[in-house]
Design a protein around this motif. Sequence first.
Motif, PDB file in Angstrom:
ATOM      1  N   ALA A 179      10.200  55.969 -75.704  1.00 30.94           N
ATOM      2  CA  ALA A 179       8.449  56.009 -75.500  1.00 30.94           C
ATOM      3  C   ALA A 179       7.481  54.786 -76.002  1.00 30.94           C
ATOM      4  CB  ALA A 179       8.155  57.542 -76.703  1.00 30.94           C
ATOM      5  N   GLU A 180       8.099  53.895 -76.618  1.00 27.35           N
ATOM      6  CA  GLU A 180       8.175  52.787 -77.027  1.00 27.35           C
ATOM      7  C   GLU A 180       7.320  51.929 -76.026  1.00 27.35           C
ATOM      8  OE1 GLU A 180       8.789  48.691 -79.233  1.00 27.35           O
ATOM      9  OE2 GLU A 180       9.536  50.466 -79.569  1.00 27.35           O
ATOM     10  N   HIS A 181       8.152  51.776 -74.701  1.00 30.35           N
ATOM     11  CA  HIS A 181       7.666  50.901 -74.027  1.00 30.35           C
ATOM     12  C   HIS A 181       7.098  52.184 -72.246  1.00 30.35           C
ATOM     13  CE1 HIS A 181      10.947  49.045 -75.598  1.00 30.35           C
ATOM     14  NE2 HIS A 181      10.192  47.325 -75.681  1.00 30.35           N
ATOM     15  N   GLY A 182       6.862  53.135 -73.108  1.00 28.34           N
ATOM     16  CA  GLY A 182       6.038  54.209 -71.330  1.00 28.34           C
ATOM     17  C   GLY A 182       7.158  55.004 -70.700  1.00 28.34           C
ATOM     18  N   VAL A 183       8.433  54.674 -70.795  1.00 30.70           N
ATOM     19  CA  VAL A 183       9.495  55.518 -70.137  1.00 30.70           C
ATOM     20  C   VAL A 183       9.279  56.867 -70.227  1.00 30.70           C
ATOM     21  CG1 VAL A 183      12.141  55.040 -69.133  1.00 30.70           C
ATOM     22  CG2 VAL A 183      10.180  52.875 -69.786  1.00 30.70           C
ATOM     23  N   SER A 184       9.341  57.516 -69.506  1.00 30.49           N
ATOM     24  CA  SER A 184      10.392  58.748 -70.147  1.00 30.49           C
ATOM     25  C   SER A 184      10.928  59.246 -69.245  1.00 30.49           C
ATOM     26  CB  SER A 184       9.073  60.266 -68.439  1.00 30.49           C
ATOM     27  OG  SER A 184       8.836  61.467 -69.576  1.00 30.49           O
ATOM     28  N   ILE A 185      11.263  60.510 -69.995  1.00 25.77           N
ATOM     29  CA  ILE A 185      13.161  60.043 -70.170  1.00 25.77           C
ATOM     30  C   ILE A 185      13.333  61.913 -69.006  1.00 25.77           C
ATOM     31  CG2 ILE A 185      15.243  61.123 -70.889  1.00 25.77           C
ATOM     32  CD1 ILE A 185      14.609  59.780 -73.470  1.00 25.77           C
ATOM     33  N   SER A 186      13.973  61.912 -68.046  1.00 28.29           N
ATOM     34  CA  SER A 186      14.396  63.124 -66.853  1.00 28.29           C
ATOM     35  C   SER A 186      15.212  64.093 -67.796  1.00 28.29           C
ATOM     36  CB  SER A 186      14.727  62.846 -65.978  1.00 28.29           C
ATOM     37  OG  SER A 186      15.261  63.725 -65.274  1.00 28.29           O
ATOM     38  N   THR A 187      16.656  63.585 -67.949  1.00 25.70           N
ATOM     39  CA  THR A 187      17.907  63.967 -68.436  1.00 25.70           C
ATOM     40  C   THR A 187      18.557  63.677 -69.506  1.00 25.70           C
ATOM     41  OG1 THR A 187      18.990  64.023 -66.922  1.00 25.70           O
ATOM     42  CG2 THR A 187      17.772  65.375 -66.856  1.00 25.70           C
ATOM     43  N   VAL A 188      19.508  64.224 -70.326  1.00 23.29           N
ATOM     44  CA  VAL A 188      19.997  63.717 -71.292  1.00 23.29           C
ATOM     45  C   VAL A 188      21.277  64.318 -72.057  1.00 23.29           C
ATOM     46  CG1 VAL A 188      18.434  63.779 -73.525  1.00 23.29           C
ATOM     47  CG2 VAL A 188      19.924  62.532 -73.564  1.00 23.29           C
ATOM     48  N   ARG A 189      22.861  63.816 -71.745  1.00 29.17           N
ATOM     49  CA  ARG A 189      23.023  65.072 -72.607  1.00 29.17           C
ATOM     50  C   ARG A 189      24.250  63.875 -73.322  1.00 29.17           C
ATOM     51  NH1 ARG A 189      25.064  62.870 -67.214  1.00 29.17           N
ATOM     52  NH2 ARG A 189      27.152  62.260 -66.921  1.00 29.17           N
ATOM     53  N   GLN A 190      25.150  64.417 -74.543  1.00 29.41           N
ATOM     54  CA  GLN A 190      25.755  64.081 -75.405  1.00 29.41           C
ATOM     55  C   GLN A 190      27.606  64.327 -74.397  1.00 29.41           C
ATOM     56  OE1 GLN A 190      25.686  63.543 -79.640  1.00 29.41           O
ATOM     57  NE2 GLN A 190      27.206  63.913 -79.382  1.00 29.41           N
ATOM     58  N   GLU A 191      28.146  63.358 -74.711  1.00 33.43           N
ATOM     59  CA  GLU A 191      29.907  63.162 -74.064  1.00 33.43           C
ATOM     60  C   GLU A 191      30.649  63.255 -75.468  1.00 33.43           C
ATOM     61  OE1 GLU A 191      30.481  60.931 -70.924  1.00 33.43           O
ATOM     62  OE2 GLU A 191      29.367  62.190 -69.500  1.00 33.43           O
ATOM     63  N   GLY A 192      31.619  63.738 -76.050  1.00 32.80           N
ATOM     64  CA  GLY A 192      32.874  63.191 -77.381  1.00 32.80           C
ATOM     65  C   GLY A 192      31.135  63.237 -78.369  1.00 32.80           C
ATOM     66  N   ARG A 193      32.160  63.507 -79.574  1.00 33.74           N
ATOM     67  CA  ARG A 193      31.604  63.175 -80.975  1.00 33.74           C
ATOM     68  C   ARG A 193      32.415  62.568 -81.676  1.00 33.74           C
ATOM     69  NH1 ARG A 193      29.142  67.613 -82.105  1.00 33.74           N
ATOM     70  NH2 ARG A 193      29.023  69.768 -80.365  1.00 33.74           N
ATOM     71  N   LEU A 211      25.658  58.638 -75.249  1.00 34.36           N
ATOM     72  CA  LEU A 211      24.146  59.357 -75.165  1.00 34.36           C
ATOM     73  C   LEU A 211      24.209  59.203 -73.639  1.00 34.36           C
ATOM     74  CD1 LEU A 211      21.621  59.071 -78.435  1.00 34.36           C
ATOM     75  CD2 LEU A 211      22.624  61.310 -76.997  1.00 34.36           C
ATOM     76  N   VAL A 212      23.990  59.501 -72.596  1.00 35.15           N
ATOM     77  CA  VAL A 212      23.973  59.476 -71.154  1.00 35.15           C
ATOM     78  C   VAL A 212      22.344  60.295 -71.328  1.00 35.15           C
ATOM     79  CG1 VAL A 212      24.817  59.883 -68.785  1.00 35.15           C
ATOM     80  CG2 VAL A 212      26.675  59.928 -70.349  1.00 35.15           C
ATOM     81  N   LEU A 213      21.513  59.113 -70.024  1.00 34.76           N
ATOM     82  CA  LEU A 213      20.119  59.682 -70.200  1.00 34.76           C
ATOM     83  C   LEU A 213      19.670  59.020 -68.379  1.00 34.76           C
ATOM     84  CD1 LEU A 213      19.825  57.598 -73.365  1.00 34.76           C
ATOM     85  CD2 LEU A 213      17.950  59.125 -73.574  1.00 34.76           C
ATOM     86  N   VAL A 214      19.036  60.042 -68.149  1.00 25.01           N
ATOM     87  CA  VAL A 214      18.671  59.289 -67.277  1.00 25.01           C
ATOM     88  C   VAL A 214      17.232  59.529 -66.950  1.00 25.01           C
ATOM     89  CG1 VAL A 214      18.273  60.298 -63.990  1.00 25.01           C
ATOM     90  CG2 VAL A 214      20.241  60.304 -65.618  1.00 25.01           C
ATOM     91  N   THR A 215      16.262  58.641 -66.312  1.00 24.62           N
ATOM     92  CA  THR A 215      14.669  58.236 -66.511  1.00 24.62           C
ATOM     93  C   THR A 215      13.927  58.563 -65.548  1.00 24.62           C
ATOM     94  OG1 THR A 215      14.450  55.826 -65.859  1.00 24.62           O
ATOM     95  CG2 THR A 215      15.152  56.039 -67.889  1.00 24.62           C
ATOM     96  N   HIS A 216      12.501  59.646 -66.031  1.00 21.62           N
ATOM     97  CA  HIS A 216      11.678  58.971 -64.653  1.00 21.62           C
ATOM     98  C   HIS A 216      11.245  57.898 -63.809  1.00 21.62           C
ATOM     99  CE1 HIS A 216      10.571  63.398 -64.597  1.00 21.62           C
ATOM    100  NE2 HIS A 216      10.844  63.284 -66.127  1.00 21.62           N
ATOM    101  N   LEU A 217      10.460  58.007 -62.977  1.00 18.70           N
ATOM    102  CA  LEU A 217      10.179  56.737 -62.106  1.00 18.70           C
ATOM    103  C   LEU A 217       9.442  55.692 -63.620  1.00 18.70           C
ATOM    104  CD1 LEU A 217       9.023  57.328 -58.712  1.00 18.70           C
ATOM    105  CD2 LEU A 217      11.026  55.629 -59.953  1.00 18.70           C
ATOM    106  N   ALA A 218       9.625  54.116 -63.369  1.00 18.41           N
ATOM    107  CA  ALA A 218       8.833  53.289 -64.747  1.00 18.41           C
ATOM    108  C   ALA A 218       9.398  52.143 -63.881  1.00 18.41           C
ATOM    109  CB  ALA A 218       9.236  53.240 -65.817  1.00 18.41           C
ATOM    110  N   PRO A 219       7.828  51.577 -64.456  1.00 23.77           N
ATOM    111  CA  PRO A 219       8.647  49.406 -63.941  1.00 23.77           C
ATOM    112  C   PRO A 219       9.639  49.390 -64.565  1.00 23.77           C
ATOM    113  CG  PRO A 219       6.260  49.967 -64.609  1.00 23.77           C
ATOM    114  CD  PRO A 219       7.222  51.075 -65.153  1.00 23.77           C
ATOM    115  N   ASP A 220      10.260  48.864 -63.463  1.00 23.02           N
ATOM    116  CA  ASP A 220      11.859  48.136 -64.062  1.00 23.02           C
ATOM    117  C   ASP A 220      11.557  46.964 -65.482  1.00 23.02           C
ATOM    118  OD1 ASP A 220      14.847  47.256 -62.228  1.00 23.02           O
ATOM    119  OD2 ASP A 220      14.845  46.112 -63.456  1.00 23.02           O
ATOM    120  N   ALA A 221      10.691  46.486 -65.618  1.00 22.72           N
ATOM    121  CA  ALA A 221      10.096  45.269 -66.366  1.00 22.72           C
ATOM    122  C   ALA A 221      10.727  46.420 -67.593  1.00 22.72           C
ATOM    123  CB  ALA A 221       9.606  44.728 -66.127  1.00 22.72           C
TER     124      ALA A 221
END
Length: 446
Positions: A386-400, A406-416
């Motif tokens: 959020a600090e860099h204006g990037v929205s998260i599309s999906t998130v999941r946790q693998e293992g404990r 944590l595995v995250l996929v973002t929405h479209l955002a500037p590469d920078a």
Amino acid sequence: MSRPRPLRLALLGCGVVGSAVVRLLAEQSAELAARVGAPLELAGIAVRRPNRHPGIDPALLTTDAQALVTRDDVDIVIEVIGGIEPARSLLLAALKSGKSVVSANKALLAEDGASLHAAAAAAGLDLYYEAAVAGAIPLLRPLRESLAGDRITRVIGIVNGTTNFILSRMAASGAGFSEALAEATALGYAEADPSADVDGFDAAAKAAILAGLAFHTRVTAADVHREGISEVSAADVASAAAMDCTVKLLAICERHGPNSSLGTDSPSGAGGRESVAVRVHPAMIPSAHPLAGVGEAYNAVYVEAQAAGSLMFYGRGAGGEPTASAVLGDLVAVARNRLSGSRGAGESAYADLAIQPIGEVLTRYHVALDVADRPGVLAAVAGAFAEHGVSISTVRQEGRGDAATLVLVTHLAPDAALAATVHRLASYDFIRRVRSVMRVEGLPPD
């Protein structure tokens, strides 16, 4: 009626591609003559070491390439030696002395195609180079001629067979990069020094040529953002599969700006005017995407145009015979023009679009983080995005516990902004390691 005089050919290089050209010229001489309207004859072949070509008529072989390309009896020069020099000097000399040129030299055309095109235009001669990109696949001529009445908005493709073979093997067997590269080398798909392929240099040169033709703008290899596949891991490939995706090394050429069908929100990077973004990097693409099923050492290019819609070009992208097929296709076209006194399409760079920096390109990231398994971690990670204006599309946790990821996929955002987010995440003490960062292409629009 008198028979037309033969058109005389000078061949520069007689390696894998050159020897296939020589053989096909001999095997198909009658058919080629019928298609052209005159016989095609080899006047000479320039090589470094004549004694290494026992199957070639010694009378044709020479080590003096400069003399060969400027001979009065030569009409067309075919160049398959590759590299920048001496190829550039030889082709400029050929054009200056009145010879049409057929080349397969992607590196030269991507670095200094402008000087070759200028020399061809000044001499009123042809410069054809279908074989420089994607081997036997008819691709450059459709971009330059068949789609000349349309507006191309995007070209995305798999244009390097070695890397596609490696990634296909990793997906099929679960092998790591090193193991898949070793297999590719053993089977002859990878060179002893595979850096041009696995580091993305080969694909970047081809992307520059494709973008220049598609968007009527001069694009060089230096304008292409380039990343290779050596950092792609078996875990990356498995993570892509878990998302019903596959990993490919993609060459992506896009038109951005207010008049682009890619969307008015696409930044232009040029004060509101249109721009061109060209990049080569590994990416996850959905299994349903047409490029996802392109396996082994094959190439495929997906073209999006406003009127024509989506077009797919697929086939063998490398090798002696496939590349020689493209060379001979150009040769027939150039020879016909030579006989009729005409000239084919030359360089079209009238649009002169700005090159968009990679930092301004809108894309998605897939990020895998090895994290401490404790309360508040997910909230802190989300806060960094959020600090860099990037929205998260999906998130999941693998293992404990110590194996938590944590595995995250973002929405479209500037590469920078995405890169800055990853850099920030790497500084947190509760993140043990940024395990993987990869772009994601081909998902539905946000």
